[in-house]
Scaffold this active site. Structure first.
Site, PDB file in Angstrom:
ATOM      1  N   LYS A 193     -98.234 -56.979  29.495  1.00 26.28           N
ATOM      2  CA  LYS A 193     -98.112 -55.599  29.973  1.00 26.28           C
ATOM      3  C   LYS A 193     -99.254 -55.295  30.940  1.00 26.28           C
ATOM      4  O   LYS A 193    -100.412 -55.597  30.662  1.00 26.28           O
ATOM      5  CB  LYS A 193     -98.166 -54.645  28.773  1.00 26.28           C
ATOM      6  CG  LYS A 193     -97.655 -53.255  29.042  1.00 26.28           C
ATOM      7  CD  LYS A 193     -97.459 -52.510  27.728  1.00 26.28           C
ATOM      8  CE  LYS A 193     -96.851 -51.141  27.956  1.00 26.28           C
ATOM      9  NZ  LYS A 193     -96.583 -50.443  26.672  1.00 26.28           N
ATOM     10  N   ASP A 204     -97.281 -48.518  39.943  1.00 26.70           N
ATOM     11  CA  ASP A 204     -98.119 -49.549  40.558  1.00 26.70           C
ATOM     12  C   ASP A 204     -98.087 -50.864  39.783  1.00 26.70           C
ATOM     13  O   ASP A 204     -98.775 -51.817  40.146  1.00 26.70           O
ATOM     14  CB  ASP A 204     -99.564 -49.055  40.696  1.00 26.70           C
ATOM     15  CG  ASP A 204    -100.182 -48.615  39.370  1.00 26.70           C
ATOM     16  OD1 ASP A 204     -99.615 -48.940  38.306  1.00 26.70           O
ATOM     17  OD2 ASP A 204    -101.231 -47.946  39.401  1.00 26.70           O
ATOM     18  N   GLY A 208     -91.248 -52.240  34.429  1.00 27.95           N
ATOM     19  CA  GLY A 208     -91.934 -51.809  35.640  1.00 27.95           C
ATOM     20  C   GLY A 208     -93.335 -52.338  35.772  1.00 27.95           C
ATOM     21  O   GLY A 208     -93.899 -52.339  36.869  1.00 27.95           O
ATOM     22  N   ARG A 209     -93.923 -52.769  34.670  1.00 29.75           N
ATOM     23  CA  ARG A 209     -95.275 -53.337  34.730  1.00 29.75           C
ATOM     24  C   ARG A 209     -95.469 -54.471  33.741  1.00 29.75           C
ATOM     25  O   ARG A 209     -96.573 -54.948  33.552  1.00 29.75           O
ATOM     26  CB  ARG A 209     -96.320 -52.252  34.481  1.00 29.75           C
ATOM     27  CG  ARG A 209     -96.153 -51.535  33.149  1.00 29.75           C
ATOM     28  CD  ARG A 209     -97.356 -50.704  32.811  1.00 29.75           C
ATOM     29  NE  ARG A 209     -97.042 -49.805  31.703  1.00 29.75           N
ATOM     30  CZ  ARG A 209     -96.761 -48.526  31.862  1.00 29.75           C
ATOM     31  NH1 ARG A 209     -96.755 -48.009  33.078  1.00 29.75           N
ATOM     32  NH2 ARG A 209     -96.495 -47.752  30.825  1.00 29.75           N
ATOM     33  N   ARG A 228     -98.369 -58.575  24.411  1.00 26.02           N
ATOM     34  CA  ARG A 228     -97.583 -58.083  23.282  1.00 26.02           C
ATOM     35  C   ARG A 228     -96.622 -59.176  22.844  1.00 26.02           C
ATOM     36  O   ARG A 228     -96.008 -59.840  23.681  1.00 26.02           O
ATOM     37  CB  ARG A 228     -96.805 -56.831  23.705  1.00 26.02           C
ATOM     38  CG  ARG A 228     -95.896 -56.275  22.619  1.00 26.02           C
ATOM     39  CD  ARG A 228     -95.337 -54.925  23.033  1.00 26.02           C
ATOM     40  NE  ARG A 228     -94.389 -55.016  24.124  1.00 26.02           N
ATOM     41  CZ  ARG A 228     -93.984 -53.969  24.844  1.00 26.02           C
ATOM     42  NH1 ARG A 228     -94.490 -52.766  24.597  1.00 26.02           N
ATOM     43  NH2 ARG A 228     -93.098 -54.121  25.805  1.00 26.02           N
ATOM     44  N   ASP A 252     -84.358 -46.437  26.012  1.00 29.92           N
ATOM     45  CA  ASP A 252     -84.936 -47.694  26.489  1.00 29.92           C
ATOM     46  C   ASP A 252     -86.148 -48.108  25.666  1.00 29.92           C
ATOM     47  O   ASP A 252     -86.638 -49.233  25.813  1.00 29.92           O
ATOM     48  CB  ASP A 252     -85.317 -47.590  27.971  1.00 29.92           C
ATOM     49  CG  ASP A 252     -86.281 -46.450  28.256  1.00 29.92           C
ATOM     50  OD1 ASP A 252     -85.865 -45.289  28.078  1.00 29.92           O
ATOM     51  OD2 ASP A 252     -87.425 -46.710  28.651  1.00 29.92           O
TER      52      ASP A 252
END
Length: 478
Positions: A107, A119, A86-87, A170, A246
């Site tokens: 990230k 967001d 999601g980000r 990462r 997840d």
């Protein structure tokens, strides 16, 4: 030196991602990078001298092919459906000199099709916490993703309050998650689950690729890696906080540092995530949750792996975990051999520590100073019930004498497995608060200290946490 990137995920798993590029932040600037790791990965120092660049999503290196991965999962034991990056954006897979690869995952890189109501951003607080935690775990010898860089910015990101937007680079050999397999299983696309398994075996278990029993052997190793990882968490007092499927690494890495915490007081039911109202992810429940998560992974493989084979692998979990845990705890106690009374001595120590809320890390570090023929111990002053400690300590010294090993040899072993320094939440918080004011000194100082967790120190990094730092509440917001 030119870095080389491959596109295995993009080329071999086309239905598992969306291709897209990062969205840069306003006035992004590099505030920390991991020199040691960069050298290991042969990353030219010049890449860290030209502004935010690739570290802030402002540029891509030749060969990179950025994408966001889709996966699903169970969150707090409940099926959550489709999730995904999601980000975060996988910028590329670096090909290393030995033929292995390393994912570069940015990230906080902006909105993706999997952002849901988010967001797409990360805040400085969470990126600092993850960088510190992953490096702390690495130097403790625990399998983990690594942190390569942090970028901060002038872009406000709104959580409970407005915070500086940031990005973390990462790196990991793979970001394969249990949730990747769940995603296609629950879409009734078992052939894609098999493709994921084949991809994993081809690139990370290549010695099994031509074995007719490859899926059983591969899953058995996933079980063993997971059991070993959880055993290591328990021995250092690490609570992950959000062990959703997840967030489970197929390679047995510690993945996705959110509301984690290391034990201060020994509290078996320690809950580090203030959103975990039922205590599902409490410290003492982590071994059971990991097995539950492995059972969910096994379910996804059941269309093409015999259920008996899957159950046999799952049945091995507890013994593997107990073996690893037992070996490490005997080392922490300084036992060179295995004796039948060892478990009782350990459990009695834990009971005493729980009653007195003894500091987990300090207790084992101070125990490392024990002289087997001396009743004197600095650890005695840490306990209120001196009589109970004296009784236990006398029996403990008697057990040490059975091994017929010198104090110096045993102390050296104990000090190599009982860290003086772990990343307590208050230490991270102090670095975060300074960084949010523009002072990165403590961030760099703490990172340097965490590289040597087993070295003796006499500063506040190894002292008891201050009152304000004992019950810091940490949430999933990042």
């Amino acid at each position: 030196m030119t870095l080389s990137f491959v596109t295995r995920w993009r080329d071999e798993l086309p239905e598992t991602y969306t291709a897209l590029s990062p969205t840069p932040l306003n006035n992004a600037r590099l505030i920390w990078h991991n020199t040691e790791l960069a050298n290991t990965l042969s990353i030219p120092s010049s890449l860290f001298k030209n502004g935010a660049g690739v570290w802030g999503g402002e540029a891509l290196l030749p060969g990179m092919s950025p994408l966001a991965q889709v996966y699903s999962g169970h969150q707090f034991g409940v099926w959550a459906g489709q999730l995904g990056d999601g980000r975060g954006i996988l910028l590329g897979e670096q090909l290393l000199a030995d033929g292995t690869t390393m994912d570069w995952h940015l990230k906080g890189a902006g909105l993706t099709p999997y952002s849901r109501m988010g967001d797409g951003r990360a805040v400085l607080r969470s990126t600092i916490r993850e960088s510190l935690a992953s490096e702390a775990m690495h130097y403790l010898g625990i399998p983990t993703t690594r942190a390569l860089s942090i970028v901060t910015s002038d872009s406000p990101v709104y959580r409970e309050t407005a915070e500086p937007g940031a990005m973390l680079m990462r790196v990991a050999p793979s970001h394969l998650r249990f949730g990747h397999f769940e995603h296609f299983y629950y879409r009734r696309e078992s052939e894609k689950v098999r493709q994921l398994a084949d991809f994993a075996i081809r690139h990370y278990w290549s010695h099994l690729e031509d074995d007719e029993d490859k899926y059983r052997l591969w899953f058995s190793d996933v079980v063993a890696r997971t059991a070993s990882l959880i055993a290591q968490w328990q021995t250092v007092g690490f609570a992950h906080g959000v062990m959703n499927t997840d967030n489970m690494s197929l390679l047995g890495l510690t993945l996705d540092y959110g509301p984690f915490g290391f034990l201060d007081d020994y509290e078996p039911g320690f809950i580090c995530n203030h959103s975990d109202h039922q205590g599902r992810y409490s410290f003492d429940n982590q071994p059971a949750v990991a097995l539950w998560n492995l059972q969910r992974l096994a379910q996804t493989l059941s269309p093409f792996v015999a259920v008996d084979a899957l159950n046999e692998a799952l049945d091995s979990y507890q013994q593997v975990l107990l073996t690893h845990y037992g070996e490490r705890m005997r080392q922490k106690l300084g036992f060179m051999t295995e004796q039948k009374e060892d478990n009782a001595l350990l459990n009695e120590l834990f009971s005493l520590m729980a009653r007195e809320r003894s500091d987990y890390t300090r207790t084992f570090r101070m125990l490392s100073l024990t002289e087997q023929h001396s009743a004197a111990s600095p650890l005695r002053d840490e306990f209120i019930d001196r009589a109970a400690f004296d009784d236990w300590f006398a029996r403990y010294r008697g057990r040490l004498q059975q091994d017929e090993v010198s104090d110096s040899e045993r102390q050296q072993l104990m000090q190599s497995v009982n860290p003086a320094l772990v990343l307590r939440n208050w230490l991270a918080q102090r670095a975060i608060e300074a960084a949010e004011k523009g002072d990165m000194t403590e961030l760099h100082r703490l990172h340097e200290a965490l590289r040597n967790p087993f070295s003796d120190r006499d500063d506040d990094y190894v002292s008891r946490p201050p009152d304000w730092g004992k019950r810091l509440e940490v949430s999933c917001s990042s």
